[in-house]
Design a protein around this motif. Structure first.
Motif, PDB file in Angstrom:
ATOM      1  N   ARG A  42       0.821  -1.213   0.000  1.00 50.69           N
ATOM      2  CA  ARG A  42       0.000   0.000   0.000  1.00 50.69           C
ATOM      3  C   ARG A  42       0.858   1.268   0.000  1.00 50.69           C
ATOM      4  NH1 ARG A  42      -5.382  -0.673   1.631  1.00 50.69           N
ATOM      5  NH2 ARG A  42      -5.397   1.338   2.703  1.00 50.69           N
ATOM      6  N   ARG A  43       2.115   1.137   0.433  1.00 48.13           N
ATOM      7  CA  ARG A  43       3.020   2.281   0.443  1.00 48.13           C
ATOM      8  C   ARG A  43       3.954   2.294  -0.764  1.00 48.13           C
ATOM      9  NH1 ARG A  43       1.178   1.551   5.278  1.00 48.13           N
ATOM     10  NH2 ARG A  43       1.445   2.992   7.044  1.00 48.13           N
ATOM     11  N   LYS A  68       5.666   5.461  -2.313  1.00 48.08           N
ATOM     12  CA  LYS A  68       5.680   6.541  -1.328  1.00 48.08           C
ATOM     13  C   LYS A  68       6.976   6.601  -0.525  1.00 48.08           C
ATOM     14  CE  LYS A  68       0.651   6.264  -0.670  1.00 48.08           C
ATOM     15  NZ  LYS A  68      -0.434   6.013   0.315  1.00 48.08           N
ATOM     16  N   LEU A  69       7.826   5.556  -0.659  1.00 49.90           N
ATOM     17  CA  LEU A  69       9.066   5.509   0.110  1.00 49.90           C
ATOM     18  C   LEU A  69      10.165   6.310  -0.593  1.00 49.90           C
ATOM     19  CD1 LEU A  69       8.950   1.737   1.120  1.00 49.90           C
ATOM     20  CD2 LEU A  69       8.361   3.704   2.535  1.00 49.90           C
ATOM     21  N   HIS A  86      10.046  11.017   3.166  1.00 50.69           N
ATOM     22  CA  HIS A  86       8.804  10.358   3.582  1.00 50.69           C
ATOM     23  C   HIS A  86       9.023   8.911   4.005  1.00 50.69           C
ATOM     24  CE1 HIS A  86       6.329  13.725   2.106  1.00 50.69           C
ATOM     25  NE2 HIS A  86       7.175  13.776   1.086  1.00 50.69           N
ATOM     26  N   ASN A 142       6.405   6.637   6.621  1.00 53.18           N
ATOM     27  CA  ASN A 142       5.689   5.507   6.029  1.00 53.18           C
ATOM     28  C   ASN A 142       6.060   4.165   6.662  1.00 53.18           C
ATOM     29  OD1 ASN A 142       3.882   6.296   3.673  1.00 53.18           O
ATOM     30  ND2 ASN A 142       5.729   7.461   3.195  1.00 53.18           N
TER      31      ASN A 142
END
Length: 416
Positions: free
Chosen positions: A161-162, A165-166, A170, A174
């Motif tokens: 789900r991440r 986004k890493l 961030h 996360n």
């Protein structure tokens, strides 16, 4: 009423036929490079458990085949009751938030129960210095084994789900929640105390974090820092030699690892007799069932030191063949993960590989004296129902992923 019942039966029969057809289609795409090594390892495990345990059982007035039969039953239950559903169910079930969270909470609850048991009963509930099992009568359930698979599924779900986004700035925000959950699980295990199990959970998290999209440079810095910290703590404990640890079962095992012959009567006997077994076996072994070390010299030779007995009976070549088969299995699981089209699927494969690899590494390292004895068993070979069931679930889940990847690839090629 009769019309409704008739329609319901017809509908259920149709759904059953549809599901059966889907499972048959899956079997058609079964990855035999994973399935056959798994079967061979399980069969060899049953034979080697029987061989390693027969003399001890006879000496204590039991049938020599008791543990061999139990291991065969564990393998059959693992395959038919757990393995088949894990293979047949749709992958969406394992990606479902409720399933993942309930599975995680159940494993945490079982680990917390062990902590409570340790507080209430103390050392009287300990086996080999640790409170790590729940006696269910027909089986001693080891919650740690369940925790390993639940952690893999939880991290795969969260990190999927991440995905994307890493990025710099961030990463910590996360990863804080999965890192905290992993820390809680590790804390519950180390209280037992089970240092080997704690290390395995840590490595699972480290590997899955590292392959989830974190910048390579950051992952390498983490690894270097962790290695330095581990060695620093190791040498600090050894040279400090604190009094409050000197009576600890785990600390005595650590000292025995460093000085096995000097401390043979204080905990080094396992490693010393492991050396003797490997030396006695030579290249080709003394023959299946002919080990001397299993006759009361090497404690519980059918569990974490079964590889020593294997080396004595089948020789170094026989032991290397089993280790080679384990690594062949891991390689093919990694192949599925590398070519997976889904981040979740890839992470599950990497997590399962990490479980098998770390267990194999810790077990082999302990047997040959390169790592401290932690009580970690050899996957599929050592005696144990919990380990067999969870590892079979892992393999079935990977086979499920492999099959779905093949079907998806074929469907995409057909459309194109």
């Amino acid at each position: 009423m009769r019309c409704w019942l008739f329609c319901f039966i017809i509908k259920q029969a149709y759904l059953f036929k549809k599901e059966t057809a889907a499972v048959r289609r899956k079997i058609h795409y079964l990855n035999y490079n994973i399935f056959i090594p798994y079967l061979l390892l399980v069969i060899m495990g049953v034979i080697l458990v029987y061989s390693a345990s027969s003399d001890i059982l006879l000496q204590n007035g039991f049938k020599p085949s008791t543990y061999g039969i139990k291991q065969a039953i564990y393998a059959a239950v693992a395959f038919f009751i757990f393995g088949i559903p894990f293979f047949a169910l749709k992958l969406e079930v394992f990606k479902n938030k409720k399933f993942v969270m309930y599975f995680l909470l159940i494993s945490l609850a079982m680990l917390a129960f062990l902590v409570g048991l340790k507080i209430v009963k103390g050392s009287s509930a300990a086996v080999n210095g640790a409170v790590g099992w729940i006696n269910l009568g027909f089986i001693n359930l080891q919650p740690l084994e369940v925790a390993k698979l639940s952690l893999v599924l939880y991290l795969a779900y969260v990190l999927d789900r991440r995905d994307g986004k890493l990025v710099k700035g961030h990463i910590w925000s996360n990863l804080v929640h999965p890192a905290l959950m992993t820390a809680i699980m590790m804390a519950l295990v180390i209280v037992e105390p089970d240092f080997g199990g704690t290390a395995i959970l840590f490595v699972i998290a480290l590997v899955m974090f590292s392959v989830s999209g974190i910048p390579t440079s950051l992952a390498i810095r983490w690894l270097i820092a962790i290695v330095i910290a581990v060695f620093a703590v190791f040498f600090l404990v050894i040279f400090w030699n604190p009094k409050f640890l000197q009576t600890s079962y785990q600390f005595q095992r650590l000292l025995s690892f460093l000085h096995p012959f000097e401390l043979e009567r204080k905990g080094g006997a396992q490693l010393v007799n492991s050396y003797y077994a490997i030396h006695n076996g030579g290249l080709f072994g003394v023959g299946l069932g002919n080990s001397m070390e299993k006759r009361g010299y090497l404690p519980e030779p059918y569990t974490d030191f079964i590889l020593s007995i294997t080396a004595e009976e089948l020789g170094v070549i026989g032991a290397i063949l089993i280790i080679g088969l384990l690594f062949y299995l891991m390689w093919n699981i990694m192949e599925v993960g590398i070519h997976a089209t889904s981040q979740f699927n890839a992470l599950v494969c990497f997590g399962v590989t990490t479980i098998i690899f770390t267990e194999s590494l810790f077990n082999i390292g302990a047997v040959v004296g390169l790592l401290p004895i932690t009580g970690v068993t050899l996957p599929f070979i050592s005696y144990g129902g919990s380990s067999m069931i969870v590892l079979t679930c892992c393999i079935a889940l990977v086979l499920n992923i492999s099959t779905n990847e093949k079907i998806k690839k074929e469907e995409d090629e057909t459309v194109a």
